[in-house]
Design a protein around this motif. Structure first.
Motif, PDB file in Angstrom:
ATOM      1  N   MET A 694       0.851  -1.188   0.000  1.00  0.00           N
ATOM      2  CA  MET A 694       0.000   0.000   0.000  1.00  0.00           C
ATOM      3  C   MET A 694       0.889   1.241   0.000  1.00  0.00           C
ATOM      4  O   MET A 694       1.808   1.350   0.808  1.00  0.00           O
ATOM      5  N   ILE A 695       0.615   2.141  -0.935  1.00  0.00           N
ATOM      6  CA  ILE A 695       1.324   3.420  -0.984  1.00  0.00           C
ATOM      7  C   ILE A 695       0.341   4.532  -0.638  1.00  0.00           C
ATOM      8  O   ILE A 695      -0.742   4.616  -1.218  1.00  0.00           O
ATOM      9  N   TYR A 696       0.724   5.388   0.323  1.00  0.00           N
ATOM     10  CA  TYR A 696      -0.103   6.542   0.681  1.00  0.00           C
ATOM     11  C   TYR A 696       0.450   7.785  -0.019  1.00  0.00           C
ATOM     12  O   TYR A 696       1.548   8.254   0.296  1.00  0.00           O
ATOM     13  N   PRO A 697      -0.293   8.329  -0.985  1.00  0.00           N
ATOM     14  CA  PRO A 697       0.227   9.431  -1.814  1.00  0.00           C
ATOM     15  C   PRO A 697       0.595  10.668  -0.989  1.00  0.00           C
ATOM     16  O   PRO A 697      -0.186  11.128  -0.149  1.00  0.00           O
ATOM     17  N   ASP A 698       1.810  11.150  -1.228  1.00  0.00           N
ATOM     18  CA  ASP A 698       2.316  12.410  -0.671  1.00  0.00           C
ATOM     19  C   ASP A 698       2.444  12.401   0.850  1.00  0.00           C
ATOM     20  O   ASP A 698       2.706  13.443   1.455  1.00  0.00           O
ATOM     21  N   LYS A 699       2.280  11.259   1.487  1.00  0.00           N
ATOM     22  CA  LYS A 699       2.396  11.210   2.951  1.00  0.00           C
ATOM     23  C   LYS A 699       3.853  10.989   3.343  1.00  0.00           C
ATOM     24  O   LYS A 699       4.582  10.243   2.694  1.00  0.00           O
ATOM     25  N   ASN A 700       4.255  11.660   4.433  1.00  0.00           N
ATOM     26  CA  ASN A 700       5.643  11.584   4.854  1.00  0.00           C
ATOM     27  C   ASN A 700       5.891  10.361   5.735  1.00  0.00           C
ATOM     28  O   ASN A 700       5.082   9.430   5.768  1.00  0.00           O
ATOM     29  N   HIS A 701       6.976  10.369   6.473  1.00  0.00           N
ATOM     30  CA  HIS A 701       7.377   9.201   7.254  1.00  0.00           C
ATOM     31  C   HIS A 701       6.351   8.851   8.331  1.00  0.00           C
ATOM     32  O   HIS A 701       6.255   7.704   8.761  1.00  0.00           O
ATOM     33  N   GLY A 702       5.577   9.837   8.765  1.00  0.00           N
ATOM     34  CA  GLY A 702       4.567   9.589   9.794  1.00  0.00           C
ATOM     35  C   GLY A 702       3.255   9.052   9.247  1.00  0.00           C
ATOM     36  O   GLY A 702       2.429   8.539  10.005  1.00  0.00           O
ATOM     37  N   ILE A 703       3.019   9.148   7.957  1.00  0.00           N
ATOM     38  CA  ILE A 703       1.797   8.671   7.286  1.00  0.00           C
ATOM     39  C   ILE A 703       0.546   9.095   8.070  1.00  0.00           C
ATOM     40  O   ILE A 703      -0.117   8.277   8.716  1.00  0.00           O
ATOM     41  N   TYR A 704       0.234  10.379   8.005  1.00  0.00           N
ATOM     42  CA  TYR A 704      -0.934  10.893   8.712  1.00  0.00           C
ATOM     43  C   TYR A 704      -1.538  12.051   7.918  1.00  0.00           C
ATOM     44  O   TYR A 704      -1.005  12.486   6.905  1.00  0.00           O
ATOM     45  N   GLY A 705      -2.649  12.544   8.416  1.00  0.00           N
ATOM     46  CA  GLY A 705      -3.344  13.651   7.765  1.00  0.00           C
ATOM     47  C   GLY A 705      -4.722  13.238   7.311  1.00  0.00           C
ATOM     48  O   GLY A 705      -4.877  12.260   6.572  1.00  0.00           O
ATOM     49  N   GLY A 706      -5.764  13.962   7.787  1.00  0.00           N
ATOM     50  CA  GLY A 706      -7.128  13.620   7.419  1.00  0.00           C
ATOM     51  C   GLY A 706      -7.498  12.239   7.917  1.00  0.00           C
ATOM     52  O   GLY A 706      -7.320  11.912   9.088  1.00  0.00           O
ATOM     53  N   ASN A 707      -7.980  11.402   7.026  1.00  0.00           N
ATOM     54  CA  ASN A 707      -8.431  10.049   7.382  1.00  0.00           C
ATOM     55  C   ASN A 707      -7.315   9.006   7.280  1.00  0.00           C
ATOM     56  O   ASN A 707      -7.553   7.813   7.463  1.00  0.00           O
ATOM     57  N   THR A 708      -6.091   9.452   7.023  1.00  0.00           N
ATOM     58  CA  THR A 708      -5.013   8.528   6.664  1.00  0.00           C
ATOM     59  C   THR A 708      -4.701   7.507   7.745  1.00  0.00           C
ATOM     60  O   THR A 708      -4.605   6.299   7.468  1.00  0.00           O
ATOM     61  N   ARG A 709      -4.515   7.958   8.996  1.00  0.00           N
ATOM     62  CA  ARG A 709      -4.140   7.012  10.051  1.00  0.00           C
ATOM     63  C   ARG A 709      -5.214   5.949  10.268  1.00  0.00           C
ATOM     64  O   ARG A 709      -4.913   4.773  10.470  1.00  0.00           O
ATOM     65  N   LEU A 710      -6.477   6.371  10.242  1.00  0.00           N
ATOM     66  CA  LEU A 710      -7.563   5.408  10.418  1.00  0.00           C
ATOM     67  C   LEU A 710      -7.540   4.374   9.295  1.00  0.00           C
ATOM     68  O   LEU A 710      -7.659   3.166   9.536  1.00  0.00           O
ATOM     69  N   HIS A 711      -7.338   4.828   8.072  1.00  0.00           N
ATOM     70  CA  HIS A 711      -7.280   3.915   6.930  1.00  0.00           C
ATOM     71  C   HIS A 711      -6.110   2.951   7.064  1.00  0.00           C
ATOM     72  O   HIS A 711      -6.239   1.735   6.828  1.00  0.00           O
ATOM     73  N   LEU A 712      -4.956   3.484   7.463  1.00  0.00           N
ATOM     74  CA  LEU A 712      -3.758   2.669   7.631  1.00  0.00           C
ATOM     75  C   LEU A 712      -3.979   1.564   8.655  1.00  0.00           C
ATOM     76  O   LEU A 712      -3.643   0.391   8.411  1.00  0.00           O
ATOM     77  N   TYR A 713      -4.549   1.909   9.813  1.00  0.00           N
ATOM     78  CA  TYR A 713      -4.712   0.911  10.866  1.00  0.00           C
ATOM     79  C   TYR A 713      -5.834  -0.080  10.547  1.00  0.00           C
ATOM     80  O   TYR A 713      -5.789  -1.238  10.985  1.00  0.00           O
ATOM     81  N   LYS A 714      -6.833   0.350   9.774  1.00  0.00           N
ATOM     82  CA  LYS A 714      -7.819  -0.616   9.284  1.00  0.00           C
ATOM     83  C   LYS A 714      -7.148  -1.611   8.343  1.00  0.00           C
ATOM     84  O   LYS A 714      -7.410  -2.818   8.391  1.00  0.00           O
ATOM     85  N   LYS A 715      -6.299  -1.089   7.480  1.00  0.00           N
ATOM     86  CA  LYS A 715      -5.580  -1.944   6.534  1.00  0.00           C
ATOM     87  C   LYS A 715      -4.762  -2.995   7.280  1.00  0.00           C
ATOM     88  O   LYS A 715      -4.796  -4.194   6.949  1.00  0.00           O
ATOM     89  N   MET A 716      -4.015  -2.556   8.282  1.00  0.00           N
ATOM     90  CA  MET A 716      -3.170  -3.490   9.021  1.00  0.00           C
ATOM     91  C   MET A 716      -4.002  -4.472   9.833  1.00  0.00           C
ATOM     92  O   MET A 716      -3.685  -5.664   9.911  1.00  0.00           O
ATOM     93  N   THR A 717      -5.074  -3.978  10.458  1.00  0.00           N
ATOM     94  CA  THR A 717      -5.924  -4.856  11.265  1.00  0.00           C
ATOM     95  C   THR A 717      -6.561  -5.938  10.403  1.00  0.00           C
ATOM     96  O   THR A 717      -6.587  -7.114  10.783  1.00  0.00           O
ATOM     97  N   ASN A 718      -7.054  -5.554   9.243  1.00  0.00           N
ATOM     98  CA  ASN A 718      -7.644  -6.542   8.335  1.00  0.00           C
ATOM     99  C   ASN A 718      -6.626  -7.593   7.907  1.00  0.00           C
ATOM    100  O   ASN A 718      -6.941  -8.789   7.789  1.00  0.00           O
ATOM    101  N   PHE A 719      -5.391  -7.148   7.676  1.00  0.00           N
ATOM    102  CA  PHE A 719      -4.342  -8.092   7.265  1.00  0.00           C
ATOM    103  C   PHE A 719      -4.031  -9.070   8.395  1.00  0.00           C
ATOM    104  O   PHE A 719      -3.817 -10.273   8.148  1.00  0.00           O
ATOM    105  N   ILE A 720      -4.012  -8.578   9.619  1.00  0.00           N
ATOM    106  CA  ILE A 720      -3.774  -9.454  10.776  1.00  0.00           C
ATOM    107  C   ILE A 720      -4.881 -10.496  10.879  1.00  0.00           C
ATOM    108  O   ILE A 720      -4.624 -11.694  11.059  1.00  0.00           O
ATOM    109  N   HIS A 721      -6.139 -10.038  10.753  1.00  0.00           N
ATOM    110  CA  HIS A 721      -7.259 -10.979  10.834  1.00  0.00           C
ATOM    111  C   HIS A 721      -7.190 -12.030   9.731  1.00  0.00           C
ATOM    112  O   HIS A 721      -7.450 -13.217   9.975  1.00  0.00           O
TER     113      HIS A 721
END
Length: 733
Positions: A694-721
């Motif tokens: 997964m690539i987050y467009p224009d996001k820096n090393h912290g990968i945040y901004g707007g809905n980004t963190r929520l999307h990221l952690y949903k992505k990881m949680t789904n992968f774990i499940h």
């Protein structure tokens, strides 16, 4: 009938109570700030030692205030300044006093440059006259008032400027500044990131001289990142980034005399080849400047004293280490210009006292523990205040000790993480305490004895809020791995049953000198781990060899071989944990971010018979791609240590992949470039290995901004499940 009715009410209340205590944490709650703690923003001790200031913001009327409080009563004495009373500005979100507290710099706007640097709009507020002066019509960097409050220096477009606050005239000190070529008084990218400072200039005590570092980036290779944005065509962000083994900025030291307008270079009488200047600071003597020089390998550090009156330079201290030396901000000059210094000379980080010529007077602290913060020196009481791990490497306490190393006192009593903010005269300190079970508590103490005087903030409301949730205990322990007792924490499901088997999900960072197993309150990730525990996972974190606060030998064992011993420790620990009856050895996963992503990738590839899955966020995939200062500190250069770079870089072990792999990166990461992931992806493709990414467009090393963190952690949680647990729990939204 009444008895039946009463029974029904009791049953309803019991059901409600159980339900409340079984409330589950959600990702939406975590990333909406639901569990945010209350703190004290921009705390500053006033010079009188009796009061402190705090920045407050009124959300109802949108006003910012700097309020003064009394240490003894904790009552507000007055509002020093309110944005409501300043016609020129709408509000401010930060402030800084000059040395005599006659003026304030108010920050009204800012935009980030890199991790620590910003461009901002600033105003100077004269406390006596209430006059407001705008520093510049341009967005500038690092505005700093002279000690006497009559002038302000700042950086703009790679040059230094000085503004006279009486006449309003602005003088340009340097003229050769140019983007991606010459920077005056502001650090380049790699200094900012790895030496942790941005302002590379300093006023002398008498406000007559400014010393600064000049960076010549001309020969440093450029790095280019596409910025996709929202326009029809993307743009490019091009900046100088020295990768390991490549050319660094050529640095030089300069002096500007404010009175004579003379600008000259300062040189030492030693020839350094390819060196760093990681610190400069004026001493208490107006004409004596301290400067630290370091070789490129960072295992030699020299402290020089420049007399700018005679233009003589004297080396007063020289340290060498078989691995590397950590640069700190702990250098402190006493009235006689003797100085405090911290060092790992005896194998643990401790405090030393030297005379002004660099002769050792005495080692102030000693023992098989680390000084983790230096708070200051009380001249009147001849006492040093510091933080250390003496009460265990996962804990922090505040101590006092006499300058001669005698009469050491522990000033904090609660076991966990304690830190202090002292009053200017060291009469009081505000202690910030937390542990794994207690959110941050702010309390006032007497510095001489540590006596508790008053409670300030206790975050009781958050603690009560969390009583409704299924919060599991974070269990601290050690695990014997490869001959070392490694610190570990474990979070088990609230309804843990030792007769059942659970999937294991491991987290680590593992970078040199780092620590993740610490007895402190939750960060956002901790709530995520609690959520995973609610859903049937055991979550574990282990600090392996190379991590910090257990002595120099333990930390520096990874020298020249980053990723070897740290990975061995995670693999062996996972094997041992998998032997426990309640852990399903066929369902073990690992994840990490940045250095932790480098580690989780390696662990999955090299430990392909142990780990079923891994998540790597913003990982370094080859140390050849990372910056010079950080990488060479631990690895020397790739020209000198090719095998060290290649043998343990995950990009060279993709052929070993057997399990499930999720690779995540931000395309605008100026720190660990997305190049790392792109090269890893290509290597995986050529090795015919399937994976997710997964690539987050224009996001820096912290990968945040707007809905980004929520999307990221949903992505990881789904992968774990989908890989370790119950795939039916995966969220599709």
């Amino acid at each position: 009938m009444k008895i039946k009715h009463l029974t029904a009410i009791v049953a309803f209340l019991m059901t409600t109570l159980v339900f409340c205590q079984d409330k589950q944490i959600t990702l939406e709650e975590i990333w909406s700030g639901q569990f945010r703690t209350e703190g004290m923003q921009a705390l500053h001790s006033m010079a009188n030692g009796k009061q402190y200031s705090v920045l407050n913001f009124n959300r109802q009327n949108r006003t910012s205030t700097i309020d003064i409080y009394d240490y003894v009563t904790l009552e507000k004495v007055k509002t020093l300044v309110s944005s409501a009373d300043i016609a020129e500005i709408q509000g401010f979100f930060d402030y800084k006093f000059n040395s005599d507290e006659s003026k304030l710099i108010l920050t009204t706007q800012s935009q980030p440059v890199f991790r620590r640097s910003t461009l901002g709009e600033y105003y100077i507020y004269d406390i006596a006259t209430k006059k407001v002066t705008k520093v510049s019509d341009q967005l500038v960097q690092e505005p700093t008032l002279s000690p006497d409050g009559t002038k302000i220096a700042y950086g703009f477009e790679n040059n230094l400027y000085v503004k006279d606050l009486t006449s309003g005239t602005v003088e340009q000190i340097t003229t050769d500044g140019e983007k991606n070529k010459i920077i005056n008084g502001i650090t380049d990218w790699v200094y900012e990131e790895e030496f942790s400072f941005v302002r590379a200039f300093d006023w002398s005590a008498d406000s007559k001289q400014i010393a600064f570092i000049r960076f010549d980036e001309t020969d440093v290779p450029e790095f280019s990142m596409d910025v996709y944005g929202s326009e029809l065509y993307p743009t490019q962000h091009v900046f100088k980034y020295p990768k390991a083994g490549e050319a660094n900025s050529k640095v030089s030291l300069h002096l500007y005399n404010v009175t004579s307008k003379k600008l000259e270079e300062l040189k030492v009488n030693k020839t350094y080849k390819d060196f760093y200047i990681p610190r400069l600071e004026w001493t208490n003597e107006a004409n004596v400047l301290s400067v630290q020089y370091m070789n490129r390998h960072q295992n030699e550090l020299d402290l020089w004293m420049f007399n700018t009156k005679t233009m003589d330079a004297k080396k007063v201290l020289a340290e060498k280490d078989k691995a590397y030396i950590d640069v700190t901000f702990n250098l402190t000059f006493l009235k006689d210009n003797s100085f405090i210094w911290t060092s790992e000379l005896d194998g643990f980080n401790h405090i030393y006292h030297y005379n002004k010529d660099g002769k050792l007077i005495n080692q102030v602290t000693t023992g098989d523990w680390e000084v983790t913060d230096y708070y200051g020196f009380n001249e009147k009481a001849n006492t040093i205040y510091f933080q250390s791990t003496e009460n265990g490497s996962i804990n922090r306490d505040v101590y006092s000790i006499k300058l001669n190393g005698k009469n050491k006192k522990r000033l904090t009593q609660k076991t966990g993480t304690n830190s202090a903010s002292f009053s200017a005269d060291f009469t009081y300190f505000i202690n910030t305490f937390s542990n794994a079970n207690t959110p941050q508590q702010y309390t006032l103490h007497r510095a001489k004895t540590g006596e508790l005087l008053k409670k300030i903030i206790d975050n009781k409301a958050l603690a009560e809020q969390l009583e409704d949730y299924m919060i599991s205990e974070k269990e601290f322990s050690t695990i014997s791995v490869n001959g070392n007792a490694l610190n570990m924490w474990t979070i088990k499901p609230k309804d843990f049953d030792a007769t059942k088997q659970y999937p294991l999900f491991m987290y680590q960072y593992s970078g040199p000198g780092s620590q993740q197993v610490a007895n402190r309150w939750n960060g956002a990730n901790d709530y995520w781990y609690q959520m995973l525990a609610q859903e049937g996972y055991i979550v574990v974190c282990i600090d392996g060899r190379g991590t910090g606060f257990k002595g120099a030998d333990f930390k520096k064992v990874t020298q020249n071989e980053l990723g070897k011993y740290e990975v061995e420790d995670q693999i062996e620990a996972a094997k041992q944990l998998g032997e426990r009856n309640y852990i399903d050895a066929s369902r073990i996963g690992i994840w990490g971010w940045s250095y932790g992503g480098f580690m989780s990738s390696n662990a999955l590839f090299k430990g392909n018979d142990v780990f079923k899955m891994a998540i790597a966020v913003a990982p370094v995939t080859s140390w050849r791609f990372y910056d010079s200062i950080y990488t060479e500190r631990y690895m020397t250069t790739p020209q000198e240590n090719a095998s060290g770079y290649d043998d343990n870089s995950p990009i060279n072990h993709v052929d070993k992949l057997k399990g499930d792999f999720l690779l995540i990166h931000g395309s605008g990461d100026d720190n660990v470039h997305v190049q790392n992931t792109m090269r890893m992806v290509e290597a995986l493709i050529q090795a015919d290995k399937q994976f997710e990414w997964m690539i987050y467009p224009d996001k820096n090393h912290g990968i945040y901004g707007g809905n980004t963190r929520l999307h990221l952690y949903k992505k990881m949680t789904n992968f774990i499940h989908s890989t370790l647990g119950d795939s039916s729990k995966a969220s599709k939204n």
